[in-house]
Design an enzyme around this catalytic site. Structure first.
Site, PDB file in Angstrom:
ATOM      1  CE  LYS A  79      -3.786   2.072   2.712  1.00  0.00           C
ATOM      2  NZ  LYS A  79      -4.687   1.894   3.869  1.00  0.00           N
ATOM      3  CB  SER A 154      -8.057   3.665   2.889  1.00  0.00           C
ATOM      4  OG  SER A 154      -7.254   3.040   3.878  1.00  0.00           O
ATOM      5  CB  SER A 178      -8.492   0.754   5.666  1.00  0.00           C
ATOM      6  OG  SER A 178      -9.256   1.907   5.475  1.00  0.00           O
TER       7      SER A 178
HETATM    8  N1  GLN Z   1     -13.417   3.876   6.026  1.00  0.00           N
HETATM    9  C1  GLN Z   1     -12.811   4.414   7.200  1.00  0.00           C
HETATM   10  C2  GLN Z   1     -12.511   5.877   6.995  1.00  0.00           C
HETATM   11  O1  GLN Z   1     -12.869   6.382   5.999  1.00  0.00           O
HETATM   12  C3  GLN Z   1     -11.603   3.639   7.592  1.00  0.00           C
HETATM   13  C4  GLN Z   1     -10.307   4.114   7.049  1.00  0.00           C
HETATM   14  C5  GLN Z   1      -9.122   3.324   7.504  1.00  0.00           C
HETATM   15  O2  GLN Z   1      -9.265   2.269   8.135  1.00  0.00           O
HETATM   16  N2  GLN Z   1      -7.950   3.800   7.164  1.00  0.00           N
HETATM   17  O3  GLN Z   1     -11.921   6.509   7.816  1.00  0.00           O
END
Ligand code: GLN
Length: 508
Positions: A79, A154, A178
């Site tokens: 990532k 993400s 995420s």
């Molecule tokens: N979907 C969540 C957010 O938008 C989680 C993001 C994450 O785990 N980095 O913050």
């Protein structure tokens, strides 16, 4: 052409590499070609053939010496939130469009030392903020099961690359879901370990008290060597754990615990999971849960019951409050973490400005995307004098109460908790463009594990959507440091089902 997916598992490919039936170099060469010809031009944010091939040669040297571990020569990708020497690290933001780190994140370094071969940097939501990978400054991604749908976020690139068969494993980060949510949407397996298990050193910070890295792969068995290599105490991360329940947080811990649990399950005969209590929170099955997802989770629970596990009805009464608590705490931490991107220390600087405050304001407004700006504003607001008590402190109280609910359930009523990862299958791209809160609501089942610091994984357990072609994820949450048991349970499920083998049409 040799593709990583020609092999059923990391173990099988690892054996072929050690037996010298295939070399890391030929594997990497073919994998790079597949990456360059891939259907989604935005999936990788930086590929550098020379760097990848150098790692492949190093892996072949390890293999030739007979010193290779289980991951030597295995193609992976990172990532773009993990800093890497050589490859650019952008966090999918214009702010860091040209940034090259002088050092590797601990996770990257450990995986490289184990002989993995990185194919490059995968797109994600900008600074890991999002649920659909549409917040990347460099183009939204496609779900390999349906190009009109999001891969999740993400760590959307990390899930899509595995689902597309380009690599056997990827790194992701999970602050609110995420790793698990994109794993669910793309039909792959992913785990977020206990907070403090994997070093955050060199992971671009979003919400430091929630951020935790974890791997994604096709199966739970493949996650084991990846997580084991990534995890372990790191002096460079002040929240890294030295021990876990009296056991050193060191490479080898995850594999040992996994093997131990598999041994226990193996001794149960036809009822390998006899005695296991699965807590099923009733709040996870309320309004908003799509029927296809509810049905798939029910069917998965029946598989576990047929293997001897017992289902226990539990309550996590504050489930709904996890959303407002997270969306106060995470932006608060983000507003502080992202203050370093000021046009002076790192990244983009606007070409024209009047004075220093003007330079900072313009640099940040021009280089940060709308979701990131929104969260910085929210975070700054909830931390400001006069609102701190009403929002931030209150959210911290709710966080502790949510964590207590999980602790109580896992101490008193059950050994693991199971439920959906997301309320629905992957949505269409662009669907939430005009509704900023809709994505946030979709995090309802994943946030609790982050707020409580608990390990949680996602494995494929069914298909839904209009053409029954979109993956559905089962979530398994455990006690602190229980990663080995979670992975062994997931493996047990995958031994008895084939949802994890369902590949997108063009990959099959
Ligand atoms: N979907 C969540 C957010 O938008 C989680 C993001 C994450 O785990 N980095 O913050």
């Amino acid at each position: 052409m040799t593709q990583p997916t020609d092999y059923p598992s990391i173990a099988a490919l690892g054996k072929a590499l050690r037996d010298r039936r295939v070399s890391a170099l030929e594997l990497a060469t073919d994998a790079l070609q597949a990456v360059h010809n891939g259907p989604d031009p935005h999936l990788f944010l930086h590929v550098d053939d020379a760097l990848t091939l150098a790692q492949a040669r190093a892996a072949d040297a390890l293999l030739a010496q007979g010193k290779a571990g289980p991951l030597a020569g295995i193609p992976i990708a990172h990532k773009d939130l993990f800093v890497t020497r050589g490859w650019r690290t952008t966090a999918a933001s214009r702010m860091l469009a040209d940034y090259v780190s002088p050092f590797d994140a601990t996770v990257v370094e450990r995986l490289e030392q184990a002989g993995t071969v990185s194919l490059g940097k995968l797109s994600c939501d900008e600074f890991a903020m999002g649920s659909g990978n549409e917040n990347s400054a460099f183009g939204a991604l496609q779900n390999p099961h349906d190009p009109d749908r999001v891969p999740g976020g993400s760590s959307g690139g990390s899930a899509a690359a595995v689902a597309a068969g380009l690599v056997l494993g990827t790194t992701g980060t999970d602050s609110g879901g995420s790793v698990r949510q994109p794993a669910a949407y793309c039909g792959v397996s992913g785990i977020k370990p206990t907070y403090g298990t994997v070093s955050r050193y060199g992971v671009i910070a979003y919400a430091s008290s929630l951020d935790q890295a974890g791997p994604l792969a096709r199966s739970a068995a493949d996650l084991v060597p990846l997580l084991d290599t990534m995890s372990g105490f790191d002096i460079q991360d002040s929240t890294s754990l030295e021990t876990c329940n009296g056991v050193a947080n060191a490479p080898g811990r995850i594999t040992a615990a996994y093997d131990h649990c598999r041994g226990l399950f193996g001794s149960g005969g036809g009822q390998p999971l006899a005695g296991l209590r699965i807590g099923v929170p009733r709040e996870f099955f309320g309004a908003g849960l799509a029927t296809a997802v509810a049905d798939a989770i029910e069917a998965a629970l029946r598989v576990f019951e047929s293997l001897g596990a017992r289902r226990v009805d539990i309550s996590l009464p504050l489930t709904r409050l996890a959303i407002p608590a997270y969306y106060v705490i995470a932006p608060a931490e983000a507003s502080s973490n992202l203050a370093r991107f000021d046009g002076v220390h790192f990244g983009y600087r606007t070409p024209q400005y009047q004075d220093l405050p003007d330079m900072i304001r313009r640099s940040r407004s021009e280089a940060l995307g709308p979701e990131v700006r929104k969260r910085i504003l929210v975070g700054t607001y909830v931390l400001s004098h006069g609102y701190y008590d009403a929002y931030y402190l209150q959210a911290q109280r709710v966080r502790r109460m949510v964590a207590n609910d999980y602790r109580q359930a896992l101490d008193q009523a059950c050994d693991v908790i199971m439920g959906p990862v997301t309320p629905n299958v992957a949505r269409r791209r662009g669907d939430h463009d005009h509704d900023p809160i809709a994505d946030w609501l979709g995090d309802i089942y994943t946030l609790g594990a982050n707020l409580a610091g608990l390990p949680a994984l996602s494995i494929p357990c069914g298909l839904g959507g209009p053409a029954k072609h979109l993956p559905i994820g089962l979530q398994i949450i455990g006690r602190h440091f229980d990663e080995g048991r979670l992975l062994a349970l997931a493996d047990c499920f995958q031994q008895h089902t084939d949802w994890h083998q369902h590949t997108p049409r063009h990959v099959a």
